[in-house]
Design a protein around this motif. Structure first.
Motif, mmCIF file in Angstrom:
data_model
loop_
_atom_site.group_PDB
_atom_site.id
_atom_site.type_symbol
_atom_site.label_atom_id
_atom_site.label_comp_id
_atom_site.label_asym_id
_atom_site.label_seq_id
_atom_site.Cartn_x
_atom_site.Cartn_y
_atom_site.Cartn_z
ATOM 1 N N VAL A 257 13.368 -57.770 56.214
ATOM 2 C CA VAL A 257 14.509 -57.178 56.687
ATOM 3 C C VAL A 257 15.126 -56.671 55.260
ATOM 4 C CG1 VAL A 257 16.805 -57.658 57.749
ATOM 5 C CG2 VAL A 257 14.659 -58.497 58.734
ATOM 6 N N PHE A 258 15.059 -57.540 54.306
ATOM 7 C CA PHE A 258 15.722 -57.164 52.972
ATOM 8 C C PHE A 258 15.276 -56.584 52.205
ATOM 9 C CE2 PHE A 258 18.642 -60.340 55.108
ATOM 10 C CZ PHE A 258 19.663 -59.856 55.308
ATOM 11 N N LYS A 259 13.911 -55.994 52.270
ATOM 12 C CA LYS A 259 13.091 -55.491 51.344
ATOM 13 C C LYS A 259 13.772 -54.204 50.608
ATOM 14 C CE LYS A 259 8.475 -53.394 50.773
ATOM 15 N NZ LYS A 259 7.227 -52.836 51.487
ATOM 16 N N PRO A 260 14.473 -53.255 51.311
ATOM 17 C CA PRO A 260 14.884 -52.129 50.585
ATOM 18 C C PRO A 260 15.935 -52.669 49.500
ATOM 19 C CG PRO A 260 14.970 -51.625 52.740
ATOM 20 C CD PRO A 260 14.559 -53.040 52.832
ATOM 21 N N GLU A 261 16.703 -53.654 49.858
ATOM 22 C CA GLU A 261 17.722 -54.299 48.891
ATOM 23 C C GLU A 261 17.281 -55.051 47.867
ATOM 24 O OE1 GLU A 261 18.036 -54.480 52.412
ATOM 25 O OE2 GLU A 261 19.811 -53.363 52.537
ATOM 26 N N GLU B 26 14.187 -54.387 46.673
ATOM 27 C CA GLU B 26 13.445 -53.496 45.855
ATOM 28 C C GLU B 26 14.616 -52.720 44.903
ATOM 29 O OE1 GLU B 26 11.247 -51.105 48.515
ATOM 30 O OE2 GLU B 26 9.590 -52.408 48.067
ATOM 31 N N GLN B 27 15.575 -52.287 45.294
ATOM 32 C CA GLN B 27 16.730 -51.514 44.785
ATOM 33 C C GLN B 27 17.111 -52.642 43.515
ATOM 34 O OE1 GLN B 27 17.509 -48.463 44.935
ATOM 35 N NE2 GLN B 27 18.809 -48.883 43.109
ATOM 36 N N PHE B 28 17.521 -53.800 43.884
ATOM 37 C CA PHE B 28 18.094 -54.858 43.031
ATOM 38 C C PHE B 28 17.149 -54.785 41.843
ATOM 39 C CE2 PHE B 28 17.976 -59.048 41.253
ATOM 40 C CZ PHE B 28 18.982 -59.210 40.782
ATOM 41 N N LEU B 29 15.718 -55.206 42.150
ATOM 42 C CA LEU B 29 14.699 -55.253 41.027
ATOM 43 C C LEU B 29 14.484 -54.106 40.213
ATOM 44 C CD1 LEU B 29 11.984 -57.359 43.034
ATOM 45 C CD2 LEU B 29 13.711 -58.271 41.375
ATOM 46 N N ILE B 30 14.382 -52.995 40.768
ATOM 47 C CA ILE B 30 14.399 -51.604 39.946
ATOM 48 C C ILE B 30 15.463 -51.463 39.075
ATOM 49 C CG2 ILE B 30 14.316 -49.049 40.141
ATOM 50 C CD1 ILE B 30 12.882 -49.493 42.832
ATOM 51 N N SER B 31 16.668 -51.712 39.535
ATOM 52 C CA SER B 31 18.042 -51.323 38.745
ATOM 53 C C SER B 31 17.973 -52.428 37.567
ATOM 54 C CB SER B 31 19.168 -51.850 39.550
ATOM 55 O OG SER B 31 19.385 -53.083 39.879
ATOM 56 N N ARG B 32 17.562 -53.679 37.538
ATOM 57 C CA ARG B 32 17.296 -54.680 36.748
ATOM 58 C C ARG B 32 16.506 -54.340 35.725
ATOM 59 N NH1 ARG B 32 16.611 -61.023 37.951
ATOM 60 N NH2 ARG B 32 16.970 -61.673 35.799
ATOM 61 N N SER B 33 15.209 -53.962 36.069
ATOM 62 C CA SER B 33 14.018 -53.575 35.283
ATOM 63 C C SER B 33 14.352 -52.238 34.334
ATOM 64 C CB SER B 33 12.765 -53.404 36.017
ATOM 65 O OG SER B 33 12.861 -52.347 36.705
ATOM 66 N N SER B 34 15.085 -51.327 34.987
ATOM 67 C CA SER B 34 15.655 -50.285 34.266
ATOM 68 C C SER B 34 16.653 -50.466 33.231
ATOM 69 C CB SER B 34 15.998 -49.283 35.286
ATOM 70 O OG SER B 34 17.482 -49.531 35.686
#
Length: 72
Positions: A36-40, A42-50
Motif C-alpha cells: 500500500v505504501f510502496k510509492p511513498e 520508494e520516494q523516501f528512499l530515492i530522495s535519501r539516496s540522492s
C-alpha cells in the motif's frame, strides 16, 4: 485421567497452532502495508539516496580540487 491428558494436548496444540497462524497473519499484514505504501517508501528512499550522492559528489569534488591546488 484421560480427559486431563487430552485437555493438555489440546491446549498445547492450540497454543502452537495459534502462534503459527498469528505469525502468518502478521506477515500478511506487514507485506500488505508495504504494498500500500510502496510509492511513498520508494520516494523516501530515492530522495535519501540522492542526498547521499549529492554529498558524496560535493566531498569528492572538494578533495579533487585540493589535490589539484597542491600539485600546481
Amino acid at each position: 485421567m484421560k480427559s486431563r491428558k487430552f485437555r493438555d494436548i489440546a491446549f498445547i496444540l492450540h497454543r502452537y497452532i495459534g502462534l503459527a497462524v498469528g505469525i502468518l497473519i502478521a506477515f500478511i499484514g506487514f507485506t500488505g502495508s508495504l504494498l500500500v505504501f510502496k510509492p511513498e517508501i520508494e520516494q523516501f528512499l530515492i530522495s535519501r539516496s540522492s542526498d547521499r550522492l549529492r554529498n558524496f559528489l560535493h566531498v569528492s569534488a572538494f578533495w579533487i580540487q585540493c589535490w589539484f591546488d597542491m600539485e600546481y
